[in-house]
Design a protein around this motif. Sequence first.
Motif, PDB file in Angstrom:
ATOM      1  N   GLY A 177       3.511  -0.847  14.373  1.00 13.15           N
ATOM      2  CA  GLY A 177       3.307  -2.150  14.995  1.00 13.15           C
ATOM      3  C   GLY A 177       3.086  -3.261  13.990  1.00 13.15           C
ATOM      4  N   PHE A 178       2.919  -4.466  14.511  1.00 14.43           N
ATOM      5  CA  PHE A 178       2.811  -5.650  13.667  1.00 14.43           C
ATOM      6  C   PHE A 178       1.842  -6.633  14.308  1.00 14.43           C
ATOM      7  CE2 PHE A 178       3.957  -9.559  11.565  1.00 14.43           C
ATOM      8  CZ  PHE A 178       4.405  -9.161  10.304  1.00 14.43           C
TER       9      PHE A 178
ATOM     10  N   GLY B 162       5.208  -1.493   9.361  1.00 12.59           N
ATOM     11  CA  GLY B 162       4.419  -2.531  10.000  1.00 12.59           C
ATOM     12  C   GLY B 162       3.566  -3.224   8.950  1.00 12.59           C
ATOM     13  N   ASN B 163       2.581  -3.970   9.393  1.00 13.49           N
ATOM     14  CA  ASN B 163       1.703  -4.635   8.431  1.00 13.49           C
ATOM     15  C   ASN B 163       0.239  -4.277   8.664  1.00 13.49           C
ATOM     16  OD1 ASN B 163       1.199  -6.094  10.770  1.00 13.49           O
ATOM     17  ND2 ASN B 163       1.082  -8.070   9.715  1.00 13.49           N
TER      18      ASN B 163
ATOM     19  N   ASP C 250      -0.008  -3.939  18.568  1.00  8.26           N
ATOM     20  CA  ASP C 250       0.902  -5.012  18.966  1.00  8.26           C
ATOM     21  C   ASP C 250       0.037  -6.243  19.187  1.00  8.26           C
ATOM     22  OD1 ASP C 250       2.986  -6.568  19.878  1.00  8.26           O
ATOM     23  OD2 ASP C 250       2.898  -5.775  21.922  1.00  8.26           O
TER      24      ASP C 250
ATOM     25  N   TYR D 159      10.508  -7.331  10.098  1.00 10.91           N
ATOM     26  CA  TYR D 159      10.022  -6.278  10.997  1.00 10.91           C
ATOM     27  C   TYR D 159      10.822  -6.275  12.303  1.00 10.91           C
ATOM     28  CZ  TYR D 159       7.033  -3.925  14.402  1.00 10.91           C
ATOM     29  OH  TYR D 159       6.565  -3.097  15.402  1.00 10.91           O
TER      30      TYR D 159
ATOM     31  N   SER E 148      -4.781  -5.599   9.165  1.00 17.35           N
ATOM     32  CA  SER E 148      -3.419  -6.088   8.950  1.00 17.35           C
ATOM     33  C   SER E 148      -3.344  -6.894   7.665  1.00 17.35           C
ATOM     34  CB  SER E 148      -2.987  -6.975  10.122  1.00 17.35           C
ATOM     35  OG  SER E 148      -3.690  -8.208  10.099  1.00 17.35           O
TER      36      SER E 148
END
Length: 357
Positions: free
Chosen positions: A299-300, A285-286, A36, A261, A119
């Motif tokens: 998460g992102f 997520g990425n 996060d 997202y 990411s």
Amino acid sequence: MKTTTYIIYFVLLFLGSCIKPYNLDIPSMEGLMIVDGLVTDFPGQTFVSLTRTADYTASSLNLTVQKALVTISDNLGQKTQLVEVGAGLYKPALTTWAGMAGRTYTLTVTTTDGKTYRSQPDLLSAVPPIDTLYYSYNRKATAGSDYVDKGFDVYIDTKDPATPDNYYRWSWQAFQRVLFCEIEVVRNRFSNNAETLIPHYCCTDCWDINRCYSCVTTTSDKLINGQKISRQPVLRAPFESIAPYYVEITQYSISKAAFDYWKTVKSLAQNTGGIFDSAPITLGGNVSNVNDPAERVFGFFGASGASTKAVLIDRSKTGDTPNLLPPPPPVPSMPPPCRTCVESIYRTGVKPRWWKD
């Protein structure tokens, strides 16, 4: 009966700071990485939180990922290393550091077991300022119950720029000063394990930070491009006492990937009661494992312009009676040694920017 009430009160008061943003109650997903994170163009707001999912024997707990090497890099090759300021919480060492609009940012995390996570690049777009921030008090009846939900609905107004394809997300955090940084439970084995609660004062000023991770508020300018966004609801503040309620609202200009997202997060939270309660595989997520793309990572990590405003809600002028919390237990005549205010995303010793004593 009083002892039970006090225990409930302090468990809610103290352990509220230990609530984790994500919860996977699925045994087969034990130990998966949760990222996060956000980089903004406002100093002090960039952070990365790293946790791992717990197994079904600890369904309300996520394990923090500590001592990781965390780096943010931009498309110009500039890198910023983050330091761990709390268990699993990482921030830039330089508190004045901020991202810049027009640049893309990528997160790289290397854990102590040698795994590297990265990411996808995310573009930081400038955000228009929050024009006005205001609130109104109301009572809402609860169907099939005598309980009346008393609270303050908080709204913002802003102006969307003339350019198309703008996406917004709003978040909030409320601060409440805490007197006790630890509530020690002492059991007397000579008296049927009777429990005594010993509150430990904070050694310095300390604030609990309240957030709602399942309260996702997003919109796009698809239907209102270039117009004013009026009376956008962001949160409902509780009426549990007449003490002032301090809240900060931040407006973000997010990318299309981030918008998609957070729409998924909102859908899962509304349909199942929790982000990962059902079919978590649908929540992409990425972030991925560089050497093992098949590993599930939740998460992102995003980049966004940020505009923040604060409001101090005066809860003493409603003319109504609040839903009062139970009183705290009596403080011993000789206060025990104080406890440190431990910095985390749920508690801080740093005075909020617009806090007024």
